[in-house]
Write a protein that holds these residues in place. Structure first.
Motif, PDB file in Angstrom:
ATOM      1  N   TYR A 199      -5.054  -1.954  13.435  1.00 47.05           N
ATOM      2  CA  TYR A 199      -4.880  -1.997  12.307  1.00 47.05           C
ATOM      3  C   TYR A 199      -4.423  -3.713  10.972  1.00 47.05           C
ATOM      4  O   TYR A 199      -4.760  -3.362   9.693  1.00 47.05           O
ATOM      5  CB  TYR A 199      -3.399  -1.278  11.803  1.00 47.05           C
ATOM      6  N   THR A 238      -2.609  -1.084  16.558  1.00 50.82           N
ATOM      7  CA  THR A 238      -1.323  -1.531  15.726  1.00 50.82           C
ATOM      8  C   THR A 238      -2.157  -2.584  15.425  1.00 50.82           C
ATOM      9  O   THR A 238      -2.116  -3.444  14.030  1.00 50.82           O
ATOM     10  CB  THR A 238      -0.200  -1.960  15.972  1.00 50.82           C
ATOM     11  N   SER A 272      -6.786  -0.449   6.236  1.00 46.06           N
ATOM     12  CA  SER A 272      -6.714   0.100   7.865  1.00 46.06           C
ATOM     13  C   SER A 272      -6.702   1.142   7.798  1.00 46.06           C
ATOM     14  O   SER A 272      -7.116   2.816   8.939  1.00 46.06           O
ATOM     15  CB  SER A 272      -5.820  -1.218   7.889  1.00 46.06           C
ATOM     16  N   HIS A 273      -5.549   2.394   6.498  1.00 44.31           N
ATOM     17  CA  HIS A 273      -4.997   3.233   7.259  1.00 44.31           C
ATOM     18  C   HIS A 273      -6.557   4.369   7.076  1.00 44.31           C
ATOM     19  O   HIS A 273      -6.486   5.466   7.316  1.00 44.31           O
ATOM     20  CB  HIS A 273      -4.727   3.409   5.634  1.00 44.31           C
ATOM     21  N   GLY A 279      -1.088   8.544   6.051  1.00 40.97           N
ATOM     22  CA  GLY A 279      -1.961   8.818   7.778  1.00 40.97           C
ATOM     23  C   GLY A 279      -2.713   9.576   8.286  1.00 40.97           C
ATOM     24  O   GLY A 279      -3.377   9.420   9.370  1.00 40.97           O
ATOM     25  N   GLN A 287      -6.461   5.282  13.361  1.00 44.80           N
ATOM     26  CA  GLN A 287      -5.426   4.976  12.896  1.00 44.80           C
ATOM     27  C   GLN A 287      -5.151   6.187  12.017  1.00 44.80           C
ATOM     28  O   GLN A 287      -3.582   6.873  11.032  1.00 44.80           O
ATOM     29  CB  GLN A 287      -5.547   3.611  11.297  1.00 44.80           C
ATOM     30  N   ARG A 288      -5.785   6.945  12.251  1.00 42.18           N
ATOM     31  CA  ARG A 288      -5.265   8.539  10.768  1.00 42.18           C
ATOM     32  C   ARG A 288      -4.859   9.485  11.885  1.00 42.18           C
ATOM     33  O   ARG A 288      -5.690   9.774  13.205  1.00 42.18           O
ATOM     34  CB  ARG A 288      -6.546   8.638  10.693  1.00 42.18           C
ATOM     35  N   ARG A 311      -1.386   7.320  -0.540  1.00 43.07           N
ATOM     36  CA  ARG A 311      -1.819   7.333   0.217  1.00 43.07           C
ATOM     37  C   ARG A 311      -2.347   6.452   1.652  1.00 43.07           C
ATOM     38  O   ARG A 311      -2.291   6.800   2.802  1.00 43.07           O
ATOM     39  CB  ARG A 311      -3.656   7.566  -0.220  1.00 43.07           C
ATOM     40  N   GLU A 312      -1.983   5.076   1.765  1.00 43.24           N
ATOM     41  CA  GLU A 312      -1.791   4.004   2.894  1.00 43.24           C
ATOM     42  C   GLU A 312      -0.661   4.757   3.778  1.00 43.24           C
ATOM     43  O   GLU A 312      -1.102   3.715   4.885  1.00 43.24           O
ATOM     44  CB  GLU A 312      -1.591   2.724   2.595  1.00 43.24           C
ATOM     45  N   ASN A 313      -0.013   5.119   2.857  1.00 41.64           N
ATOM     46  CA  ASN A 313       1.761   6.144   3.982  1.00 41.64           C
ATOM     47  C   ASN A 313       1.031   7.118   4.645  1.00 41.64           C
ATOM     48  O   ASN A 313       2.347   7.409   5.583  1.00 41.64           O
ATOM     49  CB  ASN A 313       3.083   5.763   3.277  1.00 41.64           C
ATOM     50  N   SER A 342     -11.429  -0.593  13.349  1.00 43.54           N
ATOM     51  CA  SER A 342     -10.685   0.680  13.786  1.00 43.54           C
ATOM     52  C   SER A 342     -11.399   0.735  15.122  1.00 43.54           C
ATOM     53  O   SER A 342     -12.621  -0.527  15.633  1.00 43.54           O
ATOM     54  CB  SER A 342     -11.836   2.020  13.256  1.00 43.54           C
TER      55      SER A 342
END
Length: 317
Positions: free
Chosen positions: A33, A30, A103-104, A148, A109-110, A144-146, A38
């Protein structure tokens, strides 16, 4: 300058404690992020019982340059008195971090959750291109950033799924031979046209796993009344993804809680209590589908088959 926009409580500090290695990893991820990089697991050391004693997490770029052996952005934890304690934290990087709005895109983070994987499969089966499916899911997630995950993750998932299916077809002959020799457990896929071959062998299995076909219980009771009937957990998850998609997407903790009810509990009362807490926590006490599934709990939750031989098999896939 790295920590200008980050709250102090979100930054690792020496002597900070965590209950588990996973909790420490998630905290550091976190933080990564928010900064814009990464992470990956680096070196670790286990004790004589095989439990992780200390672990180092680091930036994914750490150690990648042969002419620069400095430790950069390292978070090391060590187990003390049953908890994991931060032993060292180095915040500096030897490279430029990305903007937090990107960051996504970083690998750590994916992740694909169950509901998203099921939607990808349904889209592919309907002839919808992965890119179009991704765009639709991104719009529903407000960007797209939400979401995942990215298109590469979607394509990798589809490729892996196809590879598994191809290998499954190649094992038909071996499956028939094994069933003729043993025949203890059968995985029965009602969508597969060659299932009748098993019945022709004239053997009654001790346990059978099927999908939630409405016709199966009556057919099995008539043909193999002594055989223990369980439902495929993979198919159950697929149905859960359809009926509870909004819950999976809204609450990240729902998938682990849902999985715990299926896999983790040893006693029936523990399972019942955990399920009731889950219904309360996510406001699902009136959910019709979950109430229907509860009627089938003896065929789904593993707490009910601890004494039944299943050869550690829980799915037909």
């Amino acid at each position: 300058m790295v920590h200008v926009i980050i709250h102090d409580e979100a930054i690792s500090k020496v002597s900070m404690e965590f209950e588990t290695e996973e909790e420490a990893y998630n905290f550091y991820n976190t933080y990564a992020y928010n900064v814009g990089f990464s992470i990956r697991m680096s070196k670790g050391l286990k004790d004589k019982d095989g439990k992780m004693r200390d672990r180092t997490f680091c930036c994914s770029c750490e150690g990648s340059r042969g002419n620069d052996k400095r430790n950069v952005n390292v978070n090391s934890i060590v187990q003390k008195q049953g908890k994991y304690q931060v032993l060292e934290f180095i915040a500096e990087h030897n490279h430029v971090t990305s903007s937090p709005i990107k960051s996504h895109l970083h690998r750590s983070q994916r992740r694909l959750i169950v509901a998203q994987a099921a939607e990808i499969e349904m889209a592919e089966a309907s002839g919808i291109a992965p890119k179009s499916s991704l765009e639709l899911m991104a719009r529903r997630a407000s960007g797209r950033e939400n979401l995942g995950f990215i298109l590469d993750d979607c394509l990798n998932y589809i490729h892996t799924k196809r590879t598994i299916q191809m290998r499954a077809r190649d094992t038909d002959a071996k499956m028939m031979e094994a069933y003729s020799n043993f025949g203890d457990v059968v995985c029965f896929d009602t969508t597969y046209r060659k299932n009748h071959d098993l019945a022709m062998l004239g053997k009654k299995p001790r346990t059978i796993l099927t999908d939630q076909s409405a016709a199966m219980p009556k057919a099995l009771e008539f043909r193999w009344p002594e055989t223990y009937h369980r439902l495929c957990i993979w198919h159950m998850y697929q149905n859960a993804a359809k009926h509870l998609s909004s819950v999976f997407q809204k609450f990240l903790q729902f998938a682990p809680d849902f999985g715990d009810c299926i896999y983790e509990y040893e006693e029936e009362d523990e399972f019942i209590n955990a399920r009731n807490k889950m219904l309360e926590r996510y406001d699902l006490k009136d959910n019709v589908w979950l109430h229907q599934q509860f009627k089938l709990k003896e065929k789904q939750a593993l707490v009910y088959d601890r004494d039944v031989f299943c050869a550690n098999m829980t799915t037909t896939q």
